[in-house]
Design a protein around this motif. Structure first.
Motif, PDB file in Angstrom:
ATOM      1  N   SER A  71       8.902  -0.817   5.254  1.00 28.08           N
ATOM      2  CA  SER A  71       7.969  -0.184   6.184  1.00 28.08           C
ATOM      3  C   SER A  71       6.819  -1.125   6.541  1.00 28.08           C
ATOM      4  N   GLU A  72       6.105  -0.752   7.588  1.00 27.43           N
ATOM      5  CA  GLU A  72       4.952  -1.533   8.021  1.00 27.43           C
ATOM      6  C   GLU A  72       3.772  -1.398   7.068  1.00 27.43           C
ATOM      7  N   ILE A  73       3.768  -0.377   6.248  1.00 29.80           N
ATOM      8  CA  ILE A  73       2.639  -0.145   5.349  1.00 29.80           C
ATOM      9  C   ILE A  73       2.660  -1.049   4.122  1.00 29.80           C
ATOM     10  N   TYR A  74       3.781  -1.690   3.864  1.00 35.84           N
ATOM     11  CA  TYR A  74       3.943  -2.498   2.657  1.00 35.84           C
ATOM     12  C   TYR A  74       3.393  -3.897   2.876  1.00 35.84           C
ATOM     13  N   GLN A  75       2.439  -4.281   2.031  1.00 40.45           N
ATOM     14  CA  GLN A  75       1.842  -5.612   2.135  1.00 40.45           C
ATOM     15  C   GLN A  75       1.834  -6.271   0.761  1.00 40.45           C
ATOM     16  N   THR A  76       2.049  -7.583   0.765  1.00 35.30           N
ATOM     17  CA  THR A  76       2.026  -8.338  -0.480  1.00 35.30           C
ATOM     18  C   THR A  76       1.059  -9.504  -0.338  1.00 35.30           C
ATOM     19  N   GLU A  77       0.730 -10.075  -1.481  1.00 36.09           N
ATOM     20  CA  GLU A  77      -0.108 -11.270  -1.514  1.00 36.09           C
ATOM     21  C   GLU A  77       0.316 -12.106  -2.719  1.00 36.09           C
ATOM     22  N   TYR A  78      -0.079 -13.352  -2.721  1.00 40.63           N
ATOM     23  CA  TYR A  78       0.245 -14.240  -3.838  1.00 40.63           C
ATOM     24  C   TYR A  78      -0.932 -14.320  -4.794  1.00 40.63           C
ATOM     25  N   ASP A  79      -0.626 -14.379  -6.077  1.00 36.85           N
ATOM     26  CA  ASP A  79      -1.636 -14.669  -7.086  1.00 36.85           C
ATOM     27  C   ASP A  79      -1.076 -15.765  -7.988  1.00 36.85           C
ATOM     28  N   LEU A  80      -1.669 -15.995  -9.127  1.00 37.89           N
ATOM     29  CA  LEU A  80      -1.221 -17.069 -10.019  1.00 37.89           C
ATOM     30  C   LEU A  80       0.219 -16.890 -10.509  1.00 37.89           C
ATOM     31  N   PHE A  81       0.681 -15.667 -10.540  1.00 35.70           N
ATOM     32  CA  PHE A  81       2.000 -15.372 -11.109  1.00 35.70           C
ATOM     33  C   PHE A  81       3.065 -15.087 -10.065  1.00 35.70           C
ATOM     34  N   GLY A  82       2.768 -15.291  -8.791  1.00 32.39           N
ATOM     35  CA  GLY A  82       3.740 -15.054  -7.732  1.00 32.39           C
ATOM     36  C   GLY A  82       3.283 -13.962  -6.786  1.00 32.39           C
ATOM     37  N   MET A  83       4.226 -13.369  -6.092  1.00 32.59           N
ATOM     38  CA  MET A  83       3.916 -12.350  -5.106  1.00 32.59           C
ATOM     39  C   MET A  83       3.686 -10.996  -5.793  1.00 32.59           C
ATOM     40  N   LYS A  84       2.669 -10.275  -5.298  1.00 38.89           N
ATOM     41  CA  LYS A  84       2.367  -8.953  -5.847  1.00 38.89           C
ATOM     42  C   LYS A  84       1.961  -8.022  -4.713  1.00 38.89           C
ATOM     43  N   LEU A  85       1.907  -6.754  -5.023  1.00 36.35           N
ATOM     44  CA  LEU A  85       1.507  -5.729  -4.080  1.00 36.35           C
ATOM     45  C   LEU A  85       0.038  -5.913  -3.719  1.00 36.35           C
ATOM     46  N   LYS A  86      -0.255  -5.882  -2.430  1.00 39.95           N
ATOM     47  CA  LYS A  86      -1.641  -5.989  -1.964  1.00 39.95           C
ATOM     48  C   LYS A  86      -2.162  -4.577  -1.738  1.00 39.95           C
ATOM     49  N   THR A  87      -3.091  -4.149  -2.595  1.00 41.31           N
ATOM     50  CA  THR A  87      -3.624  -2.792  -2.497  1.00 41.31           C
ATOM     51  C   THR A  87      -4.952  -2.687  -3.224  1.00 41.31           C
ATOM     52  N   GLU A  88      -5.757  -1.743  -2.784  1.00 44.44           N
ATOM     53  CA  GLU A  88      -7.007  -1.397  -3.460  1.00 44.44           C
ATOM     54  C   GLU A  88      -6.810  -0.159  -4.339  1.00 44.44           C
ATOM     55  N   SER A  89      -5.649   0.444  -4.240  1.00 40.80           N
ATOM     56  CA  SER A  89      -5.366   1.695  -4.945  1.00 40.80           C
ATOM     57  C   SER A  89      -5.251   1.469  -6.451  1.00 40.80           C
ATOM     58  N   LYS A  90      -6.080   2.172  -7.212  1.00 35.39           N
ATOM     59  CA  LYS A  90      -5.994   2.103  -8.675  1.00 35.39           C
ATOM     60  C   LYS A  90      -4.662   2.668  -9.154  1.00 35.39           C
ATOM     61  N   LEU A  91      -4.204   3.719  -8.483  1.00 40.30           N
ATOM     62  CA  LEU A  91      -2.930   4.340  -8.844  1.00 40.30           C
ATOM     63  C   LEU A  91      -1.775   3.359  -8.667  1.00 40.30           C
ATOM     64  N   LEU A  92      -1.709   2.701  -7.515  1.00 41.03           N
ATOM     65  CA  LEU A  92      -0.628   1.740  -7.277  1.00 41.03           C
ATOM     66  C   LEU A  92      -0.752   0.529  -8.191  1.00 41.03           C
ATOM     67  N   ASN A  93      -1.971   0.076  -8.457  1.00 45.25           N
ATOM     68  CA  ASN A  93      -2.145  -1.056  -9.365  1.00 45.25           C
ATOM     69  C   ASN A  93      -1.680  -0.718 -10.776  1.00 45.25           C
ATOM     70  N   ALA A  94      -1.899   0.517 -11.212  1.00 43.29           N
ATOM     71  CA  ALA A  94      -1.461   0.929 -12.542  1.00 43.29           C
ATOM     72  C   ALA A  94       0.026   1.231 -12.582  1.00 43.29           C
ATOM     73  N   PHE A  95       0.519   1.849 -11.529  1.00 43.28           N
ATOM     74  CA  PHE A  95       1.870   2.377 -11.522  1.00 43.28           C
ATOM     75  C   PHE A  95       2.918   1.390 -11.008  1.00 43.28           C
ATOM     76  N   CYS A  96       2.519   0.493 -10.133  1.00 41.39           N
ATOM     77  CA  CYS A  96       3.481  -0.391  -9.452  1.00 41.39           C
ATOM     78  C   CYS A  96       3.142  -1.864  -9.638  1.00 41.39           C
ATOM     79  N   GLN A  97       2.820  -2.250 -10.842  1.00 42.68           N
ATOM     80  CA  GLN A  97       2.429  -3.630 -11.108  1.00 42.68           C
ATOM     81  C   GLN A  97       3.500  -4.639 -10.725  1.00 42.68           C
ATOM     82  N   ASN A  98       4.759  -4.311 -10.937  1.00 43.26           N
ATOM     83  CA  ASN A  98       5.871  -5.217 -10.641  1.00 43.26           C
ATOM     84  C   ASN A  98       6.712  -4.704  -9.483  1.00 43.26           C
ATOM     85  N   PHE A  99       6.096  -3.996  -8.552  1.00 41.41           N
ATOM     86  CA  PHE A  99       6.845  -3.327  -7.495  1.00 41.41           C
ATOM     87  C   PHE A  99       7.649  -4.305  -6.640  1.00 41.41           C
TER      88      PHE A  99
END
Length: 136
Positions: A71-99
């Protein structure tokens, strides 16, 4: 989860409204909530290996995760460990760390039990996740 990925808070209000109608504040509603929590926790403890229900749940999680990723709503970004979910959501950060690589590694229904049902119950009756590292 779709509403959280979409930054649409209406989903939570709708779920809370329906939950309040089903699990009322009276003793009958509280008993029903306790019964569901006990059933879910006992079911999760008693299944050995994968049964038909496990395969269906896994397929459902994979389909929903793929729909979100496409979907268009899905965004990712790179950090030191590779690509990760780009979000400000605490729920998604806790629940979807390796999404990005794993999709849903935790049962999405647990979000409902933790966020919607647990607040209605005394702490000793709350849903407790059975796998270390899950949200609570």
């Amino acid at each position: 989860m779709w509403g959280e990925f979409n930054s649409n808070k209406d989903w939570k209000e709708i779920v809370n409204t329906v939950t309040a109608k089903i699990f009322t504040d009276d003793s009958e509603g509280t008993e029903l909530a306790e019964t569901f929590i006990k059933y879910i926790q006992d079911r999760d403890k008693s299944w050995i290996g994968f049964g038909y229900r496990g395969f269906l749940e896994t397929e459902w999680k994979q389909r929903v995760a793929q729909a979100i990723k496409n979907s268009e709503i899905y965004q990712t970004e790179y950090d030191l460990f590779g690509m990760k979910l780009k979000t400000e959501s605490k729920l998604l950060n806790a629940f979807c760390q390796n999404f990005e690589s794993m999709g849903f590694t935790t049962d999405p229904s647990e979000v409902y039990w933790v966020l919607c049902i647990n607040p209605m119950l005394p702490e000793e009756k709350n849903f407790v996740q059975n796998i270390p590292g899950r949200i609570s």
